[in-house]
Design an enzyme around this catalytic site. Sequence first.
Site, short mmCIF file in Angstrom:
data_model
loop_
_atom_site.label_atom_id
_atom_site.label_comp_id
_atom_site.label_asym_id
_atom_site.label_seq_id
_atom_site.Cartn_x
_atom_site.Cartn_y
_atom_site.Cartn_z
N LYS A 143 0.83 -1.22 0.00
CA LYS A 143 0.00 0.00 0.00
C LYS A 143 0.86 1.26 0.00
O LYS A 143 0.62 2.20 -0.77
CB LYS A 143 -0.95 -0.01 1.21
CG LYS A 143 -2.05 -1.06 1.09
CD LYS A 143 -2.86 -1.22 2.38
CE LYS A 143 -3.83 -2.40 2.25
NZ LYS A 143 -4.68 -2.59 3.42
N GLN B 276 -4.55 -1.28 9.66
CA GLN B 276 -4.52 -2.61 9.04
C GLN B 276 -5.15 -3.65 9.97
O GLN B 276 -4.84 -3.71 11.16
CB GLN B 276 -3.08 -3.00 8.69
CG GLN B 276 -2.94 -4.30 7.95
CD GLN B 276 -3.55 -4.29 6.55
OE1 GLN B 276 -3.67 -3.24 5.92
NE2 GLN B 276 -3.97 -5.44 6.08
N ASP C 32 -10.86 3.37 4.09
CA ASP C 32 -11.19 1.94 4.01
C ASP C 32 -12.71 1.73 3.90
O ASP C 32 -13.16 0.63 3.55
CB ASP C 32 -10.69 1.21 5.27
CG ASP C 32 -9.42 0.41 5.03
OD1 ASP C 32 -9.25 -0.09 3.90
OD2 ASP C 32 -8.63 0.29 5.97
N1 GUN Z 1 -7.09 -6.52 6.13
C1 GUN Z 1 -7.46 -7.23 5.04
N2 GUN Z 1 -7.99 -6.40 4.09
C2 GUN Z 1 -7.94 -5.16 4.60
C3 GUN Z 1 -8.33 -3.89 4.09
O1 GUN Z 1 -8.85 -3.73 2.99
N3 GUN Z 1 -8.11 -2.83 4.92
C4 GUN Z 1 -7.56 -2.96 6.16
N4 GUN Z 1 -7.40 -1.87 6.90
N5 GUN Z 1 -7.19 -4.13 6.65
C5 GUN Z 1 -7.37 -5.21 5.88
#
Ligand code: GUN
Length: 285
Positions: free
Chosen positions: A51, A95, A118
Amino acid sequence: MKLLDGKEVGSALKTKLQEQNKELKKNGIEACLAVILVGEDPASEIYVNNKTKACEEIGIKSILYKLDKNTTQNELLALINTLNYDDSVDGILVQLPLPKHINKDIILQSIDSNKDIDGFHPFNVGCLNLNIQGAFLPCTPAGIIHLLKSYDIKLSGLDAVVIGASNIVGRPMATLLLNEGASVSICHIRTKDLSLYTKNADLIIVAAGCVNLLKEDMVKEGVIVVDVGINRLDNGKITGDVDFENVSKKASFISPVPGGVGPMTIAMLLSNTIKSARNRLKTDF
Ligand code: GUN
């Protein structure tokens, strides 16, 4: 059979976002994403690095907060509060999964909904469910809709099946498809007979985390299949939830793993961050 190429579509979207980011910079705005990782989950570390790397690629500033696994809930809340009030931060991403001693619902609710790139805050989830436009949409489901539309696939009136009912993928995916005019069934771990649903489906989104869950005899000719699974095999290879080799013989469109949904998720995260930064233009006098 046509491949739903997330690498290519995601890359085209990133080029567009890079241009939008240049425009923001001309207006004195530096888009900025804050990413918080608590603990040392190896998969999460890879996702988070992907990311921040993608941000770099298109010139978005990213700040990575790597917190110790013993960080308390209050310490995490304090950091989020600081970022909420920091006008130079456009997006806050915590996350998941979080360590067990931290209540993820309290954490996700503490993020300013205007910085919730998100789309996990109850305000944004509510907007999605009420089909109110303009809110932040969760990156994976929004990326899948973008991918399907890029291939001119008309969603209205389709019989769709979503396998998996998580807050991150399955539920928002089903709602987005409903908002697009599809008839949607949500299947999950307790579904008695998965084939009953999948055999009749025009579109199947598989997000179960289970190797070879969807097989050739479970789908009809011409089906559209999107594979959200990311499973690591004993030989180290990454594979999805679909028996790609055999299901692809019957599918009209199918997404590969890797190179399907993954790059779309990242591109949508960048898109949401740019969208948040552009909102600064509306509020600056
Ligand atoms: N863990 C797995 N997928 C995601 C996501 O799209 N965003 C976040 N913050 N954590 C995740």
